[in-house]
Design a protein around this motif. Structure first.
Motif, PDB file in Angstrom:
ATOM      1  N   ALA A   1       1.018  -1.085  -0.082  1.00  0.00           N
ATOM      2  CA  ALA A   1       0.154   0.268   0.019  1.00  0.00           C
ATOM      3  C   ALA A   1       0.934   1.381  -0.292  1.00  0.00           C
ATOM      4  O   ALA A   1       0.613   2.243  -0.823  1.00  0.00           O
ATOM      5  N   TRP A   2       1.926   1.178   0.673  1.00  0.00           N
ATOM      6  CA  TRP A   2       2.775   2.533   0.837  1.00  0.00           C
ATOM      7  C   TRP A   2       3.422   2.751  -0.642  1.00  0.00           C
ATOM      8  O   TRP A   2       3.510   4.040  -1.058  1.00  0.00           O
ATOM      9  N   LEU A   3       3.616   1.744  -1.388  1.00  0.00           N
ATOM     10  CA  LEU A   3       4.156   2.039  -2.790  1.00  0.00           C
ATOM     11  C   LEU A   3       3.333   2.749  -3.746  1.00  0.00           C
ATOM     12  O   LEU A   3       3.366   3.446  -4.524  1.00  0.00           O
ATOM     13  N   GLU A   4       1.997   2.058  -3.449  1.00  0.00           N
ATOM     14  CA  GLU A   4       0.682   2.442  -4.454  1.00  0.00           C
ATOM     15  C   GLU A   4       0.480   3.816  -3.915  1.00  0.00           C
ATOM     16  O   GLU A   4       0.438   4.726  -5.024  1.00  0.00           O
ATOM     17  N   LYS A   5       0.470   4.587  -2.718  1.00  0.00           N
ATOM     18  CA  LYS A   5       0.325   5.727  -2.332  1.00  0.00           C
ATOM     19  C   LYS A   5       1.407   6.725  -2.830  1.00  0.00           C
ATOM     20  O   LYS A   5       1.242   7.747  -3.219  1.00  0.00           O
ATOM     21  N   ALA A   6       2.618   6.235  -2.997  1.00  0.00           N
ATOM     22  CA  ALA A   6       3.920   6.884  -3.247  1.00  0.00           C
ATOM     23  C   ALA A   6       3.684   7.110  -4.765  1.00  0.00           C
ATOM     24  O   ALA A   6       4.082   8.408  -5.203  1.00  0.00           O
ATOM     25  N   VAL A   7       3.252   6.213  -5.503  1.00  0.00           N
ATOM     26  CA  VAL A   7       3.311   6.429  -7.100  1.00  0.00           C
ATOM     27  C   VAL A   7       1.951   7.392  -7.261  1.00  0.00           C
ATOM     28  O   VAL A   7       2.117   8.250  -8.061  1.00  0.00           O
ATOM     29  N   GLU A   8       0.899   7.450  -6.550  1.00  0.00           N
ATOM     30  CA  GLU A   8      -0.277   8.161  -6.560  1.00  0.00           C
ATOM     31  C   GLU A   8       0.172   9.673  -6.297  1.00  0.00           C
ATOM     32  O   GLU A   8       0.062  10.526  -7.010  1.00  0.00           O
ATOM     33  N   ARG A   9       0.864   9.830  -5.384  1.00  0.00           N
ATOM     34  CA  ARG A   9       1.210  11.075  -4.799  1.00  0.00           C
ATOM     35  C   ARG A   9       2.356  11.768  -5.565  1.00  0.00           C
ATOM     36  O   ARG A   9       2.384  12.863  -5.827  1.00  0.00           O
ATOM     37  N   GLY A  10       3.278  10.903  -6.155  1.00  0.00           N
ATOM     38  CA  GLY A  10       4.133  11.379  -7.115  1.00  0.00           C
ATOM     39  C   GLY A  10       3.524  11.951  -8.429  1.00  0.00           C
ATOM     40  O   GLY A  10       3.982  12.997  -8.991  1.00  0.00           O
ATOM     41  N   LEU A  11       2.699  11.232  -8.956  1.00  0.00           N
ATOM     42  CA  LEU A  11       2.062  11.645 -10.384  1.00  0.00           C
ATOM     43  C   LEU A  11       1.113  12.806  -9.918  1.00  0.00           C
ATOM     44  O   LEU A  11       1.212  13.811 -10.649  1.00  0.00           O
ATOM     45  N   ALA A  12       0.635  12.990  -8.598  1.00  0.00           N
ATOM     46  CA  ALA A  12      -0.381  13.935  -8.504  1.00  0.00           C
ATOM     47  C   ALA A  12       0.652  15.183  -8.266  1.00  0.00           C
ATOM     48  O   ALA A  12       0.300  16.402  -8.464  1.00  0.00           O
ATOM     49  N   GLY A  13       1.945  15.081  -7.564  1.00  0.00           N
ATOM     50  CA  GLY A  13       2.791  16.190  -7.388  1.00  0.00           C
ATOM     51  C   GLY A  13       3.189  16.706  -8.554  1.00  0.00           C
ATOM     52  O   GLY A  13       3.432  17.883  -8.637  1.00  0.00           O
ATOM     53  N   ARG A  14       3.551  15.965  -9.403  1.00  0.00           N
ATOM     54  CA  ARG A  14       3.976  16.396 -10.699  1.00  0.00           C
ATOM     55  C   ARG A  14       2.870  17.273 -11.346  1.00  0.00           C
ATOM     56  O   ARG A  14       3.403  18.393 -11.854  1.00  0.00           O
ATOM     57  N   GLY A  15       1.722  17.032 -11.159  1.00  0.00           N
ATOM     58  CA  GLY A  15       0.680  17.880 -11.778  1.00  0.00           C
ATOM     59  C   GLY A  15       0.657  19.196 -11.207  1.00  0.00           C
ATOM     60  O   GLY A  15       0.402  20.378 -11.945  1.00  0.00           O
ATOM     61  N   ARG A  16       0.688  18.914 -10.210  1.00  0.00           N
ATOM     62  CA  ARG A  16       0.984  20.400  -9.173  1.00  0.00           C
ATOM     63  C   ARG A  16       2.099  21.150  -9.831  1.00  0.00           C
ATOM     64  O   ARG A  16       1.907  22.738  -9.793  1.00  0.00           O
TER      65      ARG A  16
END
Length: 283
Positions: free
Chosen positions: A229-244
């Motif tokens: 779960a931690w890796l899934e969240k990290a990928v999600e946050r990384g892609l969302a952070g790129r958008g920001r």
């Protein structure tokens, strides 16, 4: 040009009459990286359907020439996006696509599903990771653009409503996503291709990140392992952070559909190829 100036233009256009212009502004200028990645995943999802993966597995193209198949697909879709489906380049791209598909027995339902992924996967991707929310005109324009592309491909019974086609897309996946060995072979060849774009020491991490970006039905259909779960969240946050981050970058002034610096098969691109030479070679 202000960061939201193109959005103002998009809002002023009609999503039915001006669907190609809106789609080009959205896919080529506003979100070129996101559309490219989303369309990669859109095609990838289709390989989780056994009837589709079985055909691709038989051709051996993904095992023998994965990079060329990938680049050819991007160039064909790029011609439609950049020039429109009724332009000389667009007509040539559609003719080549139809020639390739005409060599195989492909059900209309499978063709409908593939078409639907081109509409809804980028919309879902951008809802999660885009630097801004898609305007309704952009969502509807994508629907009308690909509906016209599908019509020119001879696909029958394309739903006339945005919601109806999305329902078809979700229902089709629930009914047809099942594990088969052909899914795994084609899916693994594609993941291997994605990993090959990165230095060798980082490829195992890239592979795990790709798995982490996949939903549970897709993982099961390919037989790929679920990630922590931690890796899934990290990928999600990384892609969302790129958008920001992209939200604060300068406005793009040149279309990415017309020039792709990542093309590996045709180093002279955009001059180093002909549309008639793209795709699976004649048997």
């Amino acid at each position: 040009m202000g960061r939201y100036r193109r959005l103002e233009i998009i809002r002023s256009l009609d999503p039915v009459e001006d669907h190609w212009e809106i789609y080009r502004l959205s896919a080529s200028f506003e979100f070129p990286w996101d559309y490219r990645k989303a369309l990669e995943f859109a095609l990838f999802r289709t390989y989780a359907v056994p009837s589709i993966s079985a055909l691709l597995d038989r051709t051996r193209e993904f095992a023998q020439r994965p990079q060329r198949r990938y680049d050819d697909t991007l160039l064909l879709m790029g011609a439609l996006t950049e020039h429109g489906y009724d332009s000389a380049s667009g007509r040539a791209a559609l003719q080549r696509i139809n020639q390739m598909h005409g060599r195989y027995e492909i059900s209309n339902e499978d063709m409908l599903y593939v078409l639907s992924t081109f509409i809804y996967e980028p919309i879902r991707w951008l809802a999660r990771y885009g630097w801004r929310a898609l305007h309704e005109h952009e969502r509807l324009a994508a629907f009308h653009f690909y509906r016209e592309v599908g019509r020119r491909m001879g696909i029958k019974d394309i739903p006339t409503g945005y919601g109806k086609f999305e329902t078809f897309n979700r229902d089709y996946e629930r009914e047809h996503f099942h594990y088969r060995d052909t899914n795994q072979r084609v899916g693994t060849a594609t993941v291997d291709l994605f990993c090959s774009w990165y230095p060798a020491p980082g490829r195992p991490a890239v592979r795990r990140a790709l798995y982490a970006a996949m939903d549970e039905p897709l993982l099961r259909a390919f037989g790929f392992p679920r990630q922590p779960a931690w890796l899934e969240k990290a990928v999600e946050r990384g892609l969302a952070g790129r958008g920001r981050l992209v939200r604060h970058l300068p406005v793009r002034r040149h279309s990415r559909s017309a020039r792709d610096p990542g093309n590996r098969t045709y180093p002279g691109y955009p001059e180093g190829y002909r549309i008639t030479d793209l795709g699976v070679p004649p048997q």
